[in-house]
Design an enzyme around this catalytic site. Structure first.
Site, PDB file in Angstrom:
ATOM      1  N   SER A  69       0.824  -1.218   0.000  1.00  0.00           N
ATOM      2  CA  SER A  69       0.000   0.000   0.000  1.00  0.00           C
ATOM      3  C   SER A  69       0.855   1.263   0.000  1.00  0.00           C
ATOM      4  O   SER A  69       1.828   1.380   0.739  1.00  0.00           O
ATOM      5  CB  SER A  69      -0.893   0.002   1.243  1.00  0.00           C
ATOM      6  N   LYS A  99      -3.417   2.623  -1.936  1.00  0.00           N
ATOM      7  CA  LYS A  99      -2.998   3.585  -0.914  1.00  0.00           C
ATOM      8  C   LYS A  99      -4.080   3.751   0.159  1.00  0.00           C
ATOM      9  O   LYS A  99      -5.264   3.651  -0.146  1.00  0.00           O
ATOM     10  CB  LYS A  99      -2.730   4.920  -1.635  1.00  0.00           C
ATOM     11  N   ALA A 112       7.464  10.496   4.032  1.00  0.00           N
ATOM     12  CA  ALA A 112       6.607  11.204   4.976  1.00  0.00           C
ATOM     13  C   ALA A 112       5.434  11.781   4.199  1.00  0.00           C
ATOM     14  O   ALA A 112       5.285  12.989   4.048  1.00  0.00           O
ATOM     15  CB  ALA A 112       7.398  12.312   5.665  1.00  0.00           C
ATOM     16  N   ASN A 160      -6.565  -0.591   1.546  1.00  0.00           N
ATOM     17  CA  ASN A 160      -5.896  -0.230   2.792  1.00  0.00           C
ATOM     18  C   ASN A 160      -6.693   0.911   3.427  1.00  0.00           C
ATOM     19  O   ASN A 160      -6.934   1.933   2.787  1.00  0.00           O
ATOM     20  CB  ASN A 160      -4.463   0.191   2.444  1.00  0.00           C
ATOM     21  N   CYS A 219       0.779   3.404  10.559  1.00  0.00           N
ATOM     22  CA  CYS A 219       1.462   4.470   9.829  1.00  0.00           C
ATOM     23  C   CYS A 219       2.209   5.374  10.804  1.00  0.00           C
ATOM     24  O   CYS A 219       1.597   5.974  11.686  1.00  0.00           O
ATOM     25  CB  CYS A 219       0.481   5.311   9.022  1.00  0.00           C
ATOM     26  N   ASN A 237       4.943  -2.284   8.374  1.00  0.00           N
ATOM     27  CA  ASN A 237       4.939  -0.918   7.856  1.00  0.00           C
ATOM     28  C   ASN A 237       6.348  -0.341   7.957  1.00  0.00           C
ATOM     29  O   ASN A 237       7.272  -1.013   8.404  1.00  0.00           O
ATOM     30  CB  ASN A 237       3.951  -0.061   8.649  1.00  0.00           C
ATOM     31  N   GLY A 275      12.372   0.270   2.259  1.00  0.00           N
ATOM     32  CA  GLY A 275      13.316  -0.217   1.271  1.00  0.00           C
ATOM     33  C   GLY A 275      14.258  -1.269   1.817  1.00  0.00           C
ATOM     34  O   GLY A 275      14.109  -1.743   2.942  1.00  0.00           O
TER      35      GLY A 275
END
Ligand SMILES: Cc1cc2nc3c(=O)[nH]c(=O)nc-3n(C[C@H](O)[C@H](O)[C@H](O)COP(=O)(O)O)c2cc1C
Length: 309
Positions: A20, A44, A69, A98, A129, A191, A207
């Protein structure tokens, strides 16, 4: 060869999804790869109303990763349904939505709205998040709140529920158990990891640099629950994805890698097939949790399947 896996009552044709927030609403990538080859498209994060997100710049490349961010920018439920749902519905693969909210009630209301929409593959609850003050990690780092939010969504919908856990906890097992016990059909782990103090309010890495942390969390959670886990965090290759499966994931999601190589998920599927052929594995489900750990006590301190370094 069987590549299909089960996430609650949702069947994926293969275990490779996208993470997402790294794949827009699918349509943005439609010219870049054949979306119908994926296990699922994950969109998203959506809350009830539209969200502007953070001011730019929102992403910064760092060695071996990306700091993001975004601030959960999104069109809200109505905007999403109007603008993106017709396209997603035209796909042959399921759409996983999501969702998030700033209160337990808002999560449940969003779940209810998507339940009544019809045709949604599953809901992924973003309780993790790290980029917003309310409605993110606060729900994913408090076991009691986590239970409440999952239970409220469970009551609100019969759609498969996937709870996306935060890596920002001392031990992931109690959170994995709480989500499963409150009615989550699956977990997704993990996440973005809050590990880089550039701007302590907003900036978080994703990543390749986070993969070993994610593998370890998946491995620990898989020991704590029986519900399926969707593993993510730094997946760039089929070997990365196989590592997640071996650690205990049933499916995986490609995230940041979509930004520099939109074909990554398809390459992962091809590489997974090639690996299974080479090793004489007929069913992808054989890979899940197949890591052999010589000394479990030791393994708790090191990434699954890797020599202690
Ligand atoms: C730009 C960006 C936006 C993201 N937005 C969301 C989001 O809306 N909801 C969510 O649950 N996760 C979101 N994530 C987290 C990813 O889905 C994924 O969990 C994380 O990036 C780890 O995978 P990766 O290392 O392969 O990118 C976002 C990540 C990035 C980089």
């Amino acid at each position: 060869m069987n590549l299909s896996v089960q996430i609650g009552k949702l069947t994926l044709q293969n275990p490779v999804t996208v993470a997402s927030g790294t794949f827009g609403y699918g349509v943005e990538y439609a010219q870049l790869l054949d979306l119908n080859q994926l296990g699922a498209v994950v969109v998203k994060g959506i809350r009830l109303g539209p969200v502007r997100g953070n001011p730019t710049p929102r992403t910064v490349e760092v060695a071996s990763g990306l700091i993001n961010a975004i601030g959960l920018q999104g069109p809200g439920v109505d905007g999403f349904i109007q603008k993106y749902w017709p396209f997603l519905q035209s796909l042959k693969v399921p759409a996983i939505i999501n969702i998030w909210g700033t209160t337990v009630e808002e999560y449940a209301e969003v779940a209810r709205r998507f339940d009544s929409l019809g045709g949604v593959g599953a809901l992924e609850l973003n309780v993790s998040c790290p980029n917003i003050k309310e409605g993110g990690a606060q729900f994913g780092t408090d076991v009691k709140l986590l239970r409440q939010v999952v239970a409220a969504c469970r009551q609100a919908t019969t759609l498969p529920l996937i709870t996306k856990l935060s890596p920002n906890v001392v031990s992931i097992a109690p959170y994995a158990r709480a989500a499963a016990e409150a009615g989550s059909d699956a977990l997704s782990i993990m996440n973005s990891f809050p590990a880089m103090a550039i701007d302590i309010e907003t900036r978080r890495p994703t990543g390749p640099c986070i993969k070993p942390i994610a593998i370890k969390l998946v491995w620990e959670a898989a020991k704590a629950v029986t519900v399926p886990i969707i593993g993510m965090g730094g997946i760039q290759t089929a070997a990365d994805a196989i590592e997640f499966l071996m650690a205990g994931a049933t499916a995986v999601a490609v995230g940041t890698a979509n930004f520099y190589e939109p074909q990554t998920a398809l390459q992962v599927i091809a590489g997974l097939r090639e690996f299974m052929e080479r090793r004489g594995i007929f069913d992808v489900r054989e890979l899940t949790g197949s890591v052999q750990v010589a000394n479990p006590a030791n393994a708790a301190q090191r990434p699954a399947g890797r020599p202690f370094m």
